[in-house]
Scaffold this motif. Structure first.
Motif, PDB file in Angstrom:
ATOM      1  N   CYS A   8       0.822  -1.203   0.000  1.00 40.53           N
ATOM      2  CA  CYS A   8       0.000   0.000   0.000  1.00 40.53           C
ATOM      3  C   CYS A   8       0.857   1.254   0.000  1.00 40.53           C
ATOM      4  CB  CYS A   8      -0.918   0.023   1.230  1.00 40.53           C
ATOM      5  SG  CYS A   8      -2.123  -1.330   1.282  1.00 40.53           S
ATOM      6  N   GLU A   9       0.324   2.300  -0.613  1.00 39.07           N
ATOM      7  CA  GLU A   9       0.947   3.619  -0.535  1.00 39.07           C
ATOM      8  C   GLU A   9      -0.140   4.638  -0.222  1.00 39.07           C
ATOM      9  OE1 GLU A   9       2.719   4.287  -4.357  1.00 39.07           O
ATOM     10  OE2 GLU A   9       0.869   5.096  -5.224  1.00 39.07           O
ATOM     11  N   TRP A  10       0.280   5.772   0.337  1.00 35.78           N
ATOM     12  CA  TRP A  10      -0.678   6.773   0.812  1.00 35.78           C
ATOM     13  C   TRP A  10      -0.753   7.944  -0.146  1.00 35.78           C
ATOM     14  CZ3 TRP A  10      -3.855   6.245   5.028  1.00 35.78           C
ATOM     15  CH2 TRP A  10      -3.646   5.082   5.787  1.00 35.78           C
ATOM     16  N   VAL A  11      -1.994   8.396  -0.377  1.00 31.30           N
ATOM     17  CA  VAL A  11      -2.280   9.508  -1.269  1.00 31.30           C
ATOM     18  C   VAL A  11      -3.181  10.483  -0.519  1.00 31.30           C
ATOM     19  CG1 VAL A  11      -3.363  10.183  -3.448  1.00 31.30           C
ATOM     20  CG2 VAL A  11      -2.168   7.983  -3.278  1.00 31.30           C
ATOM     21  N   THR A  12      -2.914  11.785  -0.623  1.00 29.44           N
ATOM     22  CA  THR A  12      -3.784  12.771   0.020  1.00 29.44           C
ATOM     23  C   THR A  12      -4.662  13.459  -1.014  1.00 29.44           C
ATOM     24  OG1 THR A  12      -2.061  14.468  -0.092  1.00 29.44           O
ATOM     25  CG2 THR A  12      -2.209  13.179   1.939  1.00 29.44           C
ATOM     26  N   ASN A  13      -5.854  13.816  -0.580  1.00 31.59           N
ATOM     27  CA  ASN A  13      -6.832  14.451  -1.464  1.00 31.59           C
ATOM     28  C   ASN A  13      -7.735  15.344  -0.625  1.00 31.59           C
ATOM     29  OD1 ASN A  13      -8.078  13.876  -4.451  1.00 31.59           O
ATOM     30  ND2 ASN A  13      -9.672  14.451  -3.023  1.00 31.59           N
ATOM     31  N   GLU A  14      -8.128  16.478  -1.172  1.00 31.64           N
ATOM     32  CA  GLU A  14      -9.034  17.365  -0.449  1.00 31.64           C
ATOM     33  C   GLU A  14     -10.368  16.665  -0.195  1.00 31.64           C
ATOM     34  OE1 GLU A  14      -9.358  20.957  -2.652  1.00 31.64           O
ATOM     35  OE2 GLU A  14      -7.309  21.611  -2.198  1.00 31.64           O
ATOM     36  N   TRP A  15     -10.959  16.969   0.952  1.00 27.67           N
ATOM     37  CA  TRP A  15     -12.146  16.256   1.395  1.00 27.67           C
ATOM     38  C   TRP A  15     -13.320  16.383   0.428  1.00 27.67           C
ATOM     39  CZ3 TRP A  15     -13.685  12.636   4.634  1.00 27.67           C
ATOM     40  CH2 TRP A  15     -15.062  12.507   4.901  1.00 27.67           C
ATOM     41  N   ASP A  16     -13.541  17.575  -0.108  1.00 32.47           N
ATOM     42  CA  ASP A  16     -14.764  17.782  -0.888  1.00 32.47           C
ATOM     43  C   ASP A  16     -14.785  17.028  -2.213  1.00 32.47           C
ATOM     44  OD1 ASP A  16     -12.905  19.329  -2.165  1.00 32.47           O
ATOM     45  OD2 ASP A  16     -14.041  21.192  -2.105  1.00 32.47           O
ATOM     46  N   SER A  17     -13.643  16.501  -2.655  1.00 35.34           N
ATOM     47  CA  SER A  17     -13.613  15.701  -3.883  1.00 35.34           C
ATOM     48  C   SER A  17     -13.095  14.290  -3.634  1.00 35.34           C
ATOM     49  CB  SER A  17     -12.739  16.378  -4.947  1.00 35.34           C
ATOM     50  OG  SER A  17     -11.388  16.486  -4.502  1.00 35.34           O
ATOM     51  N   ILE A  18     -13.134  13.850  -2.374  1.00 31.94           N
ATOM     52  CA  ILE A  18     -12.495  12.579  -2.036  1.00 31.94           C
ATOM     53  C   ILE A  18     -13.259  11.382  -2.598  1.00 31.94           C
ATOM     54  CG2 ILE A  18     -13.590  12.138   0.226  1.00 31.94           C
ATOM     55  CD1 ILE A  18     -10.627  11.559   1.209  1.00 31.94           C
ATOM     56  N   ILE A  19     -14.597  11.447  -2.655  1.00 34.33           N
ATOM     57  CA  ILE A  19     -15.363  10.344  -3.249  1.00 34.33           C
ATOM     58  C   ILE A  19     -15.246  10.339  -4.770  1.00 34.33           C
ATOM     59  CG2 ILE A  19     -17.680   9.432  -3.616  1.00 34.33           C
ATOM     60  CD1 ILE A  19     -18.320   9.975  -0.719  1.00 34.33           C
ATOM     61  N   PRO A  20     -15.433  11.472  -5.469  1.00 36.56           N
ATOM     62  CA  PRO A  20     -15.255  11.446  -6.925  1.00 36.56           C
ATOM     63  C   PRO A  20     -13.890  10.936  -7.374  1.00 36.56           C
ATOM     64  CG  PRO A  20     -16.355  13.467  -6.272  1.00 36.56           C
ATOM     65  CD  PRO A  20     -15.933  12.783  -4.999  1.00 36.56           C
ATOM     66  N   ASN A  21     -12.841  11.259  -6.636  1.00 36.96           N
ATOM     67  CA  ASN A  21     -11.515  10.795  -7.035  1.00 36.96           C
ATOM     68  C   ASN A  21     -11.294   9.318  -6.738  1.00 36.96           C
ATOM     69  OD1 ASN A  21      -9.914  12.871  -8.360  1.00 36.96           O
ATOM     70  ND2 ASN A  21     -10.224  14.052  -6.492  1.00 36.96           N
ATOM     71  N   LEU A  22     -12.063   8.758  -5.801  1.00 41.28           N
ATOM     72  CA  LEU A  22     -12.047   7.307  -5.626  1.00 41.28           C
ATOM     73  C   LEU A  22     -12.725   6.631  -6.807  1.00 41.28           C
ATOM     74  CD1 LEU A  22     -11.717   4.657  -3.896  1.00 41.28           C
ATOM     75  CD2 LEU A  22     -14.025   5.161  -3.031  1.00 41.28           C
ATOM     76  N   THR A  23     -13.932   7.069  -7.123  1.00 39.99           N
ATOM     77  CA  THR A  23     -14.690   6.403  -8.181  1.00 39.99           C
ATOM     78  C   THR A  23     -14.036   6.571  -9.551  1.00 39.99           C
ATOM     79  OG1 THR A  23     -16.133   8.353  -8.433  1.00 39.99           O
ATOM     80  CG2 THR A  23     -16.867   6.618  -6.925  1.00 39.99           C
ATOM     81  N   SER A  24     -13.262   7.641  -9.741  1.00 34.15           N
ATOM     82  CA  SER A  24     -12.592   7.836 -11.025  1.00 34.15           C
ATOM     83  C   SER A  24     -11.261   7.101 -11.108  1.00 34.15           C
ATOM     84  CB  SER A  24     -12.371   9.323 -11.289  1.00 34.15           C
ATOM     85  OG  SER A  24     -11.492   9.893 -10.339  1.00 34.15           O
TER      86      SER A  24
END
Length: 244
Positions: A65-81
């Motif tokens: 595993c590796e860790w990636v950071t993402n802003e909260w307000d787009s965290i679900i769209p960036n998972l699904t994409s």
């Protein structure tokens, strides 16, 4: 964050066939701005309760595993994409979110949300209350009668109270406790605790059933041997709610 995928790669992602690619690195998506759940330490690395839990889950599931950071307000769209493979970011399990993504079983039990303010007589129902956008706390405030003031990050919600933009902030109590304690009496808890959500779980794409099952087994093993409760107490204190 952007990720360019070929048509073949998109087809693999769509079917959730990550397990067929031996040695694939699982990308763990988090916010990095919600202590003590997750934050960036002085070295700029993801740290906190969820970093320790996530690393242990990956070890037990025999995943790289590796860790990636993402802003909260787009965290679900960036998972699904497809920009990462999981969300491990203090995300409460809710029916609304389960319409879009899947969750593992919870790795943190249902916990209280709370209000904090600069004064014990802050108006929680008719005043202005700050909450982080796209959270169950923001949804609750919107239906409470108070005026909701949304911000992209937790720190901004607290700052809004300190500078007078909001009468109170509404957030996970576990996040608010260190904020209130470190304020030296400047901020106080107001009103009653509010139980929300079904606990916190890892979010995954609906197509990744096998990955979800691997993490479910690993979470259950940490519950069974007590190591998950140990990490909860380590990061949230002796009074934190744990699994029984």
């Amino acid at each position: 964050m952007k990720l360019i995928l070929t048509a073949a790669a998109l087809a693999v992602a769509a079917t959730g066939a990550w397990a067929d690619a031996h040695g694939k690195t699982i990308r763990m998506g988090t916010e990095g701005a919600y202590p003590p759940y997750n934050f960036l330490n002085d070295a700029g690395e993801v740290d906190g309760f969820e970093r320790e839990v996530g690393d242990e889950l990956c070890a037990r599931a025999e995943l790289t595993c590796e860790w990636v950071t993402n802003e909260w307000d787009s965290i679900i769209p960036n998972l699904t994409s497809g920009n990462y493979d999981t969300i491990i970011a203090g995300m409460s399990i809710t029916d609304e979110r389960e319409e879009v993504i899947d969750f593992t079983q919870n790795y943190f039990p249902p916990a209280a949300s709370a209000y904090a303010a600069m004064s014990g007589d802050a108006d929680l129902t008719g005043g202005v209350v700050a909450a982080q956008t796209s959270t169950i706390q923001a949804g609750y405030v919107a239906e409470s009668g108070a005026t909701l003031l949304e911000f992209a990050t937790y720190d901004e919600t607290v700052a809004a109270v300190r500078n007078g933009e909001a009468d109170a902030v509404f957030a996970d109590k576990d996040a608010l406790v260190p904020t209130v304690e470190e304020s030296g009496g400047e901020m106080v808890f107001v009103g009653d605790d509010v139980p929300l959500g079904g606990g916190i779980g890892l979010g995954l794409r609906e197509s990744d059933d096998e990955l979800r099952e691997k993490f479910d087994v690993a979470i259950q093993s940490m519950k069974d041997d007590g190591s998950l409760n140990e990490l909860i107490v380590k990061w949230f204190g002796d009074d934190a709610k744990v699994f029984e």
